[in-house]
Design a protein around this motif. Structure first.
Motif, PDB file in Angstrom:
ATOM      1  N   ARG A  45      32.891  61.168  70.846  1.00 57.32           N
ATOM      2  CA  ARG A  45      32.082  61.248  69.634  1.00 57.32           C
ATOM      3  C   ARG A  45      30.629  61.217  70.074  1.00 57.32           C
ATOM      4  O   ARG A  45      30.271  60.482  70.985  1.00 57.32           O
ATOM      5  CB  ARG A  45      32.391  60.068  68.703  1.00 57.32           C
ATOM      6  CG  ARG A  45      33.859  60.038  68.301  1.00 57.32           C
ATOM      7  CD  ARG A  45      34.234  58.908  67.379  1.00 57.32           C
ATOM      8  NE  ARG A  45      33.692  57.629  67.790  1.00 57.32           N
ATOM      9  CZ  ARG A  45      33.342  56.657  66.938  1.00 57.32           C
ATOM     10  NH1 ARG A  45      33.463  56.831  65.644  1.00 57.32           N
ATOM     11  NH2 ARG A  45      32.869  55.523  67.383  1.00 57.32           N
ATOM     12  N   PHE A  46      29.809  62.041  69.441  1.00 60.57           N
ATOM     13  CA  PHE A  46      28.403  62.158  69.830  1.00 60.57           C
ATOM     14  C   PHE A  46      27.473  61.494  68.826  1.00 60.57           C
ATOM     15  O   PHE A  46      27.815  61.328  67.651  1.00 60.57           O
ATOM     16  CB  PHE A  46      28.004  63.640  69.937  1.00 60.57           C
ATOM     17  CG  PHE A  46      28.652  64.374  71.077  1.00 60.57           C
ATOM     18  CD1 PHE A  46      28.247  64.163  72.385  1.00 60.57           C
ATOM     19  CD2 PHE A  46      29.659  65.297  70.838  1.00 60.57           C
ATOM     20  CE1 PHE A  46      28.835  64.843  73.435  1.00 60.57           C
ATOM     21  CE2 PHE A  46      30.248  65.988  71.880  1.00 60.57           C
ATOM     22  CZ  PHE A  46      29.837  65.762  73.183  1.00 60.57           C
ATOM     23  N   HIS A  47      26.288  61.151  69.321  1.00 59.76           N
ATOM     24  CA  HIS A  47      25.183  60.683  68.482  1.00 59.76           C
ATOM     25  C   HIS A  47      23.932  61.416  68.944  1.00 59.76           C
ATOM     26  O   HIS A  47      23.594  61.379  70.121  1.00 59.76           O
ATOM     27  CB  HIS A  47      24.992  59.171  68.612  1.00 59.76           C
ATOM     28  CG  HIS A  47      23.801  58.678  67.852  1.00 59.76           C
ATOM     29  ND1 HIS A  47      23.799  58.597  66.482  1.00 59.76           N
ATOM     30  CD2 HIS A  47      22.583  58.280  68.267  1.00 59.76           C
ATOM     31  CE1 HIS A  47      22.606  58.143  66.087  1.00 59.76           C
ATOM     32  NE2 HIS A  47      21.847  57.953  67.156  1.00 59.76           N
TER      33      HIS A  47
ATOM     34  N   VAL B 267      30.148  63.605  64.943  1.00 58.45           N
ATOM     35  CA  VAL B 267      28.767  63.438  65.393  1.00 58.45           C
ATOM     36  C   VAL B 267      27.954  62.744  64.307  1.00 58.45           C
ATOM     37  O   VAL B 267      28.148  62.981  63.129  1.00 58.45           O
ATOM     38  CB  VAL B 267      28.137  64.804  65.782  1.00 58.45           C
ATOM     39  CG1 VAL B 267      28.149  65.776  64.638  1.00 58.45           C
ATOM     40  CG2 VAL B 267      26.748  64.636  66.343  1.00 58.45           C
TER      41      VAL B 267
ATOM     42  N   ARG C 267      29.671  56.030  71.226  1.00 61.53           N
ATOM     43  CA  ARG C 267      29.265  57.425  71.082  1.00 61.53           C
ATOM     44  C   ARG C 267      28.384  57.834  72.249  1.00 61.53           C
ATOM     45  O   ARG C 267      27.530  57.075  72.680  1.00 61.53           O
ATOM     46  CB  ARG C 267      28.476  57.620  69.779  1.00 61.53           C
ATOM     47  CG  ARG C 267      29.328  57.472  68.542  1.00 61.53           C
ATOM     48  CD  ARG C 267      28.523  57.711  67.281  1.00 61.53           C
ATOM     49  NE  ARG C 267      29.363  57.617  66.117  1.00 61.53           N
ATOM     50  CZ  ARG C 267      30.078  58.621  65.616  1.00 61.53           C
ATOM     51  NH1 ARG C 267      30.021  59.806  66.189  1.00 61.53           N
ATOM     52  NH2 ARG C 267      30.830  58.443  64.550  1.00 61.53           N
ATOM     53  N   VAL C 268      28.571  59.041  72.725  1.00 62.51           N
ATOM     54  CA  VAL C 268      27.721  59.618  73.762  1.00 62.51           C
ATOM     55  C   VAL C 268      26.430  60.067  73.090  1.00 62.51           C
ATOM     56  O   VAL C 268      26.463  60.811  72.104  1.00 62.51           O
ATOM     57  CB  VAL C 268      28.421  60.819  74.435  1.00 62.51           C
ATOM     58  CG1 VAL C 268      27.473  61.541  75.384  1.00 62.51           C
ATOM     59  CG2 VAL C 268      29.684  60.366  75.156  1.00 62.51           C
TER      60      VAL C 268
ATOM     61  N   VAL D  44      23.097  62.216  72.710  1.00 57.92           N
ATOM     62  CA  VAL D  44      22.517  63.494  73.099  1.00 57.92           C
ATOM     63  C   VAL D  44      21.016  63.347  72.884  1.00 57.92           C
ATOM     64  O   VAL D  44      20.578  63.030  71.781  1.00 57.92           O
ATOM     65  CB  VAL D  44      23.081  64.648  72.243  1.00 57.92           C
ATOM     66  CG1 VAL D  44      22.472  65.976  72.668  1.00 57.92           C
ATOM     67  CG2 VAL D  44      24.609  64.677  72.327  1.00 57.92           C
TER      68      VAL D  44
ATOM     69  N   ALA E 222      24.042  62.515  77.336  1.00 58.57           N
ATOM     70  CA  ALA E 222      23.926  63.956  77.562  1.00 58.57           C
ATOM     71  C   ALA E 222      22.451  64.280  77.390  1.00 58.57           C
ATOM     72  O   ALA E 222      21.915  64.205  76.286  1.00 58.57           O
ATOM     73  CB  ALA E 222      24.790  64.733  76.577  1.00 58.57           C
TER      74      ALA E 222
ATOM     75  N   LEU F  47      27.764  70.873  74.977  1.00 56.63           N
ATOM     76  CA  LEU F  47      28.383  69.700  74.346  1.00 56.63           C
ATOM     77  C   LEU F  47      29.855  69.954  74.032  1.00 56.63           C
ATOM     78  O   LEU F  47      30.683  69.054  74.202  1.00 56.63           O
ATOM     79  CB  LEU F  47      27.611  69.303  73.090  1.00 56.63           C
ATOM     80  CG  LEU F  47      26.193  68.791  73.351  1.00 56.63           C
ATOM     81  CD1 LEU F  47      25.457  68.572  72.033  1.00 56.63           C
ATOM     82  CD2 LEU F  47      26.199  67.521  74.187  1.00 56.63           C
TER      83      LEU F  47
ATOM     84  N   TYR G 129      32.988  67.847  75.440  1.00 56.63           N
ATOM     85  CA  TYR G 129      34.018  67.379  74.500  1.00 56.63           C
ATOM     86  C   TYR G 129      35.420  67.804  74.948  1.00 56.63           C
ATOM     87  O   TYR G 129      36.367  67.039  74.850  1.00 56.63           O
ATOM     88  CB  TYR G 129      33.695  67.936  73.108  1.00 56.63           C
ATOM     89  CG  TYR G 129      34.691  67.614  72.049  1.00 56.63           C
ATOM     90  CD1 TYR G 129      34.680  66.385  71.402  1.00 56.63           C
ATOM     91  CD2 TYR G 129      35.648  68.552  71.651  1.00 56.63           C
ATOM     92  CE1 TYR G 129      35.594  66.098  70.403  1.00 56.63           C
ATOM     93  CE2 TYR G 129      36.568  68.271  70.659  1.00 56.63           C
ATOM     94  CZ  TYR G 129      36.531  67.037  70.039  1.00 56.63           C
ATOM     95  OH  TYR G 129      37.443  66.749  69.046  1.00 56.63           O
TER      96      TYR G 129
END
Length: 111
Positions: free
Chosen positions: A6-8, A28, A53-54, A56, A76, A92, A96
């Motif tokens: 999951r990204f932030h 995200v 969360r990863v 960005v 990232a 991204l 993922y």
């Protein structure tokens, strides 16, 4: 285990990236959406650690954080104005598809 990354997105990252990731079914959040706009890097770090969360980011300060500790769910990083929105999204999506959340722990990926 079927867990996915999951990204932030940090506040400098174009919100169109969040929109396009969501269109692909990727979870995200953005700094603005979660009420962290203008908050410190430490606040951002606390959020991503709590939410797993990863982040960005275009913020070089996170490179220093990434080199000083592995106690984060992943970073990232993309130097601002060096990649198009499409290139960032492609990178991204690749992260993922290739990595598990566990593999991203403590890792810094350069986009």
């Amino acid at each position: 285990m079927n867990e996915r990354i999951r990204f932030h997105l940090d506040e400098q990252v174009d919100p169109e990236i969040a929109h396009q990731l969501r269109r692909r079914g990727i979870d995200v959040t953005t700094t603005v959406e979660v009420g962290l706009r203008t908050q410190s890097d430490e606040s951002q770090l606390q959020f991503i650690c709590q939410e797993k969360r990863v982040i960005v980011t275009h913020d070089e300060d996170f490179l220093a954080i990434g080199s000083s500790t592995s106690e984060h769910p992943g970073i990232a990083y993309c130097k601002q104005r060096t990649r198009s929105i499409g290139q960032i999204i492609e990178s991204l999506v690749l992260i993922y598809e290739v990595y598990t959340p566990e593999e991203m722990i403590g890792r810094v990926e350069f986009l």
